[in-house]
Design a protein around this motif. Structure first.
Motif, short mmCIF file in Angstrom:
data_model
loop_
_atom_site.label_atom_id
_atom_site.label_comp_id
_atom_site.label_asym_id
_atom_site.label_seq_id
_atom_site.Cartn_x
_atom_site.Cartn_y
_atom_site.Cartn_z
N THR A 13 0.81 -1.22 0.00
CA THR A 13 0.00 0.00 0.00
C THR A 13 0.84 1.27 0.00
O THR A 13 0.29 2.38 0.06
N PHE A 14 2.15 1.16 -0.08
CA PHE A 14 2.98 2.34 0.13
C PHE A 14 4.25 2.28 -0.72
O PHE A 14 4.84 1.20 -0.92
N SER A 15 4.67 3.46 -1.19
CA SER A 15 5.93 3.57 -1.91
C SER A 15 6.48 4.98 -1.72
O SER A 15 5.72 5.93 -1.45
N THR A 16 7.79 5.11 -1.83
CA THR A 16 8.40 6.43 -1.82
C THR A 16 9.33 6.58 -3.02
O THR A 16 9.93 5.60 -3.48
N LEU A 17 9.42 7.81 -3.48
CA LEU A 17 10.36 8.20 -4.52
C LEU A 17 11.19 9.34 -3.96
O LEU A 17 10.63 10.32 -3.47
N THR A 18 12.50 9.23 -4.02
CA THR A 18 13.38 10.31 -3.60
C THR A 18 14.00 10.95 -4.82
O THR A 18 14.48 10.25 -5.72
N VAL A 19 13.96 12.26 -4.86
CA VAL A 19 14.66 13.01 -5.90
C VAL A 19 15.94 13.54 -5.24
O VAL A 19 15.85 14.38 -4.32
N SER A 20 17.08 13.04 -5.67
CA SER A 20 18.34 13.30 -4.99
C SER A 20 19.14 14.40 -5.67
O SER A 20 19.06 14.57 -6.90
N ASN A 21 19.92 15.10 -4.85
CA ASN A 21 20.83 16.12 -5.38
C ASN A 21 20.15 16.96 -6.46
O ASN A 21 20.57 17.00 -7.60
N MET A 22 19.09 17.61 -6.04
CA MET A 22 18.21 18.27 -7.00
C MET A 22 18.84 19.47 -7.69
O MET A 22 19.67 20.19 -7.13
N SER A 23 18.43 19.66 -8.94
CA SER A 23 18.78 20.84 -9.72
C SER A 23 17.49 21.44 -10.26
O SER A 23 16.43 20.78 -10.22
#
Lengths: 113, 113
Positions: free
Chosen positions: B74-84
């Motif tokens: 029922t759950f997921s995460t997405l990480t956006v790393s070292n953003m520009s």
């Protein structure tokens, strides 16, 4: 991968008229197609889908037509209402549901009063 | 269809930082997907996230930049790393509806300054 595209980026119609939004796809292996409606600030909303073994499917005020010979998909909206104003995307799937969708560019439907 | 929520709904972040986006579904689903929608553009699939296995990334997206977790059905995460600033987009999760159809969350609107 192969892409799904749309013929017109913007479509303006009179309220009460019928709208037809077109989509060309290039992957002959695609076996499933979906139309989505995206209103400003919201996620895409599922409208209607069609499998490749069908050429027409009807919903409430909407009809999707599939022409596999020319790889063309269309969404017809009957008696267009102001609430139909949105961006419409076609999407295709050839992974049997296990894969994500490939989206077309989108058509902005504008309803004129 | 499943009810899908995302957190945060929007954020403004500084370049070089990371943001983790959460996707919660009100029922157990096998397939979850993450998409990116750049300003004024269509949706592009980032990856497919299945519980109990590593996420599958599309061409142009890598795990170091977009790590994904899928700890349960029922759950997921997405990480956006070292953003520009180029990462400024709407990030959307979707879930499989049982066969081919997919339903989308409301999206997370990310601005990177």
């Amino acid at each position: 991968g192969e892409s799904v595209g749309l013929h017109l980026p913007t479509l303006s119609v009179q309220e009460g008229d019928n709208s037809i939004i077109n989509c060309a796809y290039s992957n002959s292996a695609s076996d499933y197609f979906i139309w989505y409606k995206q209103e400003s600030g919201k996620g895409p909303q599922f409208i209607i889908d069609i499998r490749s073994n069908m050429d027409k499917r009807q919903g409430q005020r909407v009809t999707v037509l599939l022409n596999k010979t020319v790889k063309h998909l269309s969404l017809q909206i009957a008696a267009t209402q102001p609430g139909d104003s949105a961006v419409y995307f076609c999407a295709e799937n050839w992974g049997g549901g296990a894969d994500g969708l490939t989206f077309g560019k989108g058509t902005h439907l504008i309803i004129q009063p | 269809s499943a009810v899908i929520s995302q957190k945060p709904s929007r954020d403004i972040c500084q370049r070089g930082t990371s943001l983790t986006i959460q996707c919660q579904v009100d029922s157990q689903v096998t397939m979850m997907f993450w998409y990116r929608q750049q300003p004024g553009q269509s949706l592009t699939l980032i990856a497919t996230a299945n519980q109990g296995s590593e996420a599958t990334y599309e061409s142009g997206f890598v795990i170091d930049k977009f790590p994904i977790s899928r700890p349960n059905l029922t759950f997921s995460t997405l990480t956006v790393s070292n953003m520009s600033p180029e990462d400024s987009s709407i990030y959307l999760c979707s879930v499989g509806g049982g066969t081919y159809e997919q339903y989308f969350g409301p999206g997370t609107r990310l601005t990177v300054t």
